[in-house]
Each structure stands twice: as structure tokens, then as C-alpha cells.
Design a protein around this motif. Structure first.
Motif, PDB file in Angstrom:
ATOM      1  N   ILE A  46       0.836  -1.212   0.000  1.00 56.35           N
ATOM      2  CA  ILE A  46       0.000   0.000   0.000  1.00 56.35           C
ATOM      3  C   ILE A  46       0.863   1.252   0.000  1.00 56.35           C
ATOM      4  CG2 ILE A  46      -1.638   1.308   1.410  1.00 56.35           C
ATOM      5  CD1 ILE A  46      -2.829  -1.437   2.238  1.00 56.35           C
ATOM      6  N   ALA A  47       2.019   1.198   0.656  1.00 56.79           N
ATOM      7  CA  ALA A  47       2.918   2.355   0.673  1.00 56.79           C
ATOM      8  C   ALA A  47       3.348   2.735  -0.743  1.00 56.79           C
ATOM      9  CB  ALA A  47       4.146   2.056   1.526  1.00 56.79           C
ATOM     10  N   GLY A  48       3.469   1.757  -1.608  1.00 55.80           N
ATOM     11  CA  GLY A  48       3.847   2.030  -2.989  1.00 55.80           C
ATOM     12  C   GLY A  48       2.677   2.210  -3.922  1.00 55.80           C
ATOM     13  N   HIS A  49       1.463   2.044  -3.409  1.00 56.28           N
ATOM     14  CA  HIS A  49       0.249   2.177  -4.214  1.00 56.28           C
ATOM     15  C   HIS A  49      -0.798   2.951  -3.417  1.00 56.28           C
ATOM     16  CE1 HIS A  49       2.393  -1.285  -5.895  1.00 56.28           C
ATOM     17  NE2 HIS A  49       1.823  -1.003  -7.035  1.00 56.28           N
ATOM     18  N   PRO A  50      -0.604   4.260  -3.260  1.00 55.63           N
ATOM     19  CA  PRO A  50      -1.534   5.071  -2.457  1.00 55.63           C
ATOM     20  C   PRO A  50      -2.973   4.947  -2.954  1.00 55.63           C
ATOM     21  CG  PRO A  50       0.440   6.316  -3.015  1.00 55.63           C
ATOM     22  CD  PRO A  50       0.505   5.059  -3.823  1.00 55.63           C
ATOM     23  N   GLY A  51      -3.897   4.886  -2.009  1.00 55.35           N
ATOM     24  CA  GLY A  51      -5.315   4.790  -2.348  1.00 55.35           C
ATOM     25  C   GLY A  51      -5.826   3.380  -2.460  1.00 55.35           C
ATOM     26  N   VAL A  52      -4.921   2.403  -2.417  1.00 51.97           N
ATOM     27  CA  VAL A  52      -5.313   0.999  -2.512  1.00 51.97           C
ATOM     28  C   VAL A  52      -5.635   0.451  -1.125  1.00 51.97           C
ATOM     29  CG1 VAL A  52      -4.416  -1.315  -2.967  1.00 51.97           C
ATOM     30  CG2 VAL A  52      -4.072   0.509  -4.645  1.00 51.97           C
TER      31      VAL A  52
END
Length: 327
Positions: A46-52
Motif C-alpha cells: 500500500i505504501a507504494g500504491h496510495p489509495g489501494v
């Protein structure tokens, strides 16, 4: 907070399957003792894919597979047994060639059945033959509901096949005695860990090496010791997109990106730090000292593959039923 209470499992299944879904949300249905691993994986992803958003469900993988077939809206599965994903293939939920979708037959890391004993190893347990002694109580979950326990059953059977030179009657006697030494059959690996660690029942816990390492880290090396048997069985952790669900949710691209993350150096490092053996050569080399050498047999070499195992051992009336009996 203790590791046994880290996440919602069965109580959250209905909520998870009934909430609104979107392309930026996933539900990962996973194996029973994978809570800590995927809490860390999800945080990093999630840190690398904000909003997920990634939600989790944990239970014995056979129970998880049945729940998905009955409507649990899992976009991906991260299981510990091939046969449970093949069950979803037969239900039309996962593609038949799912093992070609990701490297290493869609198994990003691996482990093996290992032993955990109490400090000082008072029963002097060293190998599988010690587990059938009259003075030893063994803890592992129910192989009817737990992929973890099925690996234990297969590893013990593989050991007995070698020890008794393929004498089927002696192999069956050995495995039956092992089952007779189990005072409580919990439904999943984490419940079996609780029985051994918190309820202090049994002399030895058989579970994935990753779980034995996690317990020692949690409670201290002065309370428990890990024992690696002379031979064990390669335990793969297969992953797959639940095609029917992902297509309904519009989450297929995110589901693939999520499972791909498990193969990245970051994902592999998280796995190794949680006691799983990494596939990535550089990560495996970095953590080599943490993992004892062990001779690993495979389901293919010993039993002729998972299809044969399913028919001969796990089908109704098969060899598992004959040794497990009416417990």
C-alpha cells in the motif's frame, strides 16, 4: 499485542464478501498462520500504491476454498496447498493454467514441516520416529481442514516410506500411531499453535518452519527450541487470482500487481524475515544462515504429484481417512 490476536479471521468473512467493491480494493484469502506475514506485505504494498486497500481473511485453506466457492469475494488467494486452488479451478473460479501466471509454479516462497519443542527439549525429540513414542504428545491441526496439517501428514508418510522401504502396512501403522499421539485436533495451524504455546498441551508442535521461527521470536529462545528433522517435505505456498471474482470487481490488474509484489526483492525480504525461504537468489543468500540445511522431498517425487495425492490420500475413503479414522 500477541500474534494470536492480530487480525480478523472467520468473523470478518461475511462482511468482507458483502461490502462494496472497486478496482482499488482487494480481498486476499490466505492460510491460517500467514497473518503477520501479510500484515507486513500489505503495509509495504500500500505504501507504494496510495489509495489501494487490501483486506485479509485467514483460516485453514481448505475452509477458505469452500468459503470462496460459497460466495466469499476474494480477489486473490495466497494458500499453502495446490489442491485447494485446484478445487477452485473445478468450481470455475480460477483458470486451469493458474500455475503459469507467476514464476516458480506460482509459489513465491516455500517452507517445510518443522518441530517446536519446549526449552531443553525434555523428551529429546530429534526426528519423525520420536513422534510415535508412547511418551510423546504431538500437536498439529486437523488434516481434514488444514493445508498445514496435510503437509505434516505427507511429510510423516514420506519419512515412513523411506524408513520402512515402501512397506505400505508399516507406513500406515506409523502414521496411525502419529495420529493417536495427538490429543487435540484444532481446525487450523494458528489454533494448534495456541494449544501448544498458551494452553501448554503437548510435547512437540509440528507446523511450518516459518511458524516455529515466529513463535521463538515472539516468546523467546529460552522458552522454545526449533528442531529440524533429518528429512521433510517441500511446502509450497501457491498464489492465484480468483478470476471470476476479480473480473466482477474490476480488480484483475491490481490483483496481478499485488501477487507480482511477492516476487520483488522487497516482498521476498519480508517473506524471509517472517521465516519463509525466499526464491530470489540474492535474498536467499542474505538470509542463508537463518535456515538450517535439510533434505527436502517433493510431492512429485514421493507421491507422483498433487493429482495423485488428491485421489489416493485425500479423497473420501482414501489413505488419509484410513489412518485418521473417525476422530
Amino acid at each position: 499485542m500477541k500474534r494470536f490476536f492480530l487480525s480478523v479471521a472467520a468473523a470478518g468473512l461475511v462482511l468482507a464478501s458483502s461490502q462494496a467493491w472497486s478496482a482499488d480494493k482487494l480481498l486476499n484469502a490466505s492460510y491460517d498462520v500467514g497473518r503477520e506475514l501479510f500484515a507486513q506485505v500489505n503495509k509495504a504494498f500500500i505504501a507504494g500504491h496510495p489509495g489501494v486497500t487490501v483486506d485479509q481473511s485467514h483460516a485453514g485453506t481448505s475452509a477458505q476454498a469452500r468459503a470462496i466457492a460459497e460466495g466469499l469475494g476474494a480477489d486473490v488467494v495466497t494458500f499453502n496447498q495446490v489442491t485447494d486452488i485446484d478445487f477452485l479451478v473445478k468450481k470455475g473460479l480460477v483458470s486451469a493454467d493458474w500455475q503459469k501466471d507467476f514464476p516458480d509454479n506460482a509459489s513465491p516462497f516455500y517452507s517445510l514441516p518443522s518441530f517446536l519443542v519446549r526449552a531443553g527439549n525434555p523428551k529429546h525429540i530429534k526426528d519423525w520416529n520420536d513422534l510415535v513414542r508412547d511418551d510423546v504428545q504431538v500437536i498439529f491441526p486437523n488434516p481434514k481442514t488444514s493445508g498445514n496439517a496435510r503437509y505434516t501428514y505427507l511429510a510423516a508418510t514420506a519419512y515412513a516410506k523411506e524408513a520402512f522401504k515402501g512397506d505400505d502396512a508399516k507406513v500406515k501403522e506409523f502414521v496411525t500411531k502419529l495420529f493417536n499421539n495427538v490429543p487435540i485436533f484444532d481446525t487450523g495451524g494458528r489454533a494448534a499453535t495456541t494449544t501448544f504455546v498458551q494452553r501448554e498441551i503437548g510435547d512437540v508442535l509440528i507446523t511450518f518452519e516459518s511458524e516455529t521461527r515466529g513463535i521463538r521470536k515472539e516468546y523467546g529462545n529460552d522458552k522454545f527450541e526449533q528442531v529440524t528433522p533429518t528429512v521433510s517435505l517441500l511446502a509450497e505456498f501457491p498464489v492465484a487470482i480468483v478470476d471470476k471474482v476479480a473480473d466482477e470487481h474490476g480488480s484483475r490488474d491490481l490483483a496481478k500487481t499485488y501477487l507480482d509484489f511477492l516476487y520483488t526483492p522487497e516482498g521476498q525480504t519480508i517473506a524471509a524475515e517472517n521465516g519463509l525461504r525466499a526464491r530470489n537468489a540474492e535474498v536467499a543468500a542474505k538470509y542463508k544462515a537463518d535456515f538450517p540445511d535439510v533434505r527436502l522431498l517433493t510431492v512429485e517425487d514421493v507421491f507422483g504429484g498433487w493429482d495423485k495425492v488428491q485421489k489416493e490420500h485425500f479423497a473420501a475413503g482414501g489413505l488419509l481417512d484410513q489412518t485418521y479414522g473417525s476422530r
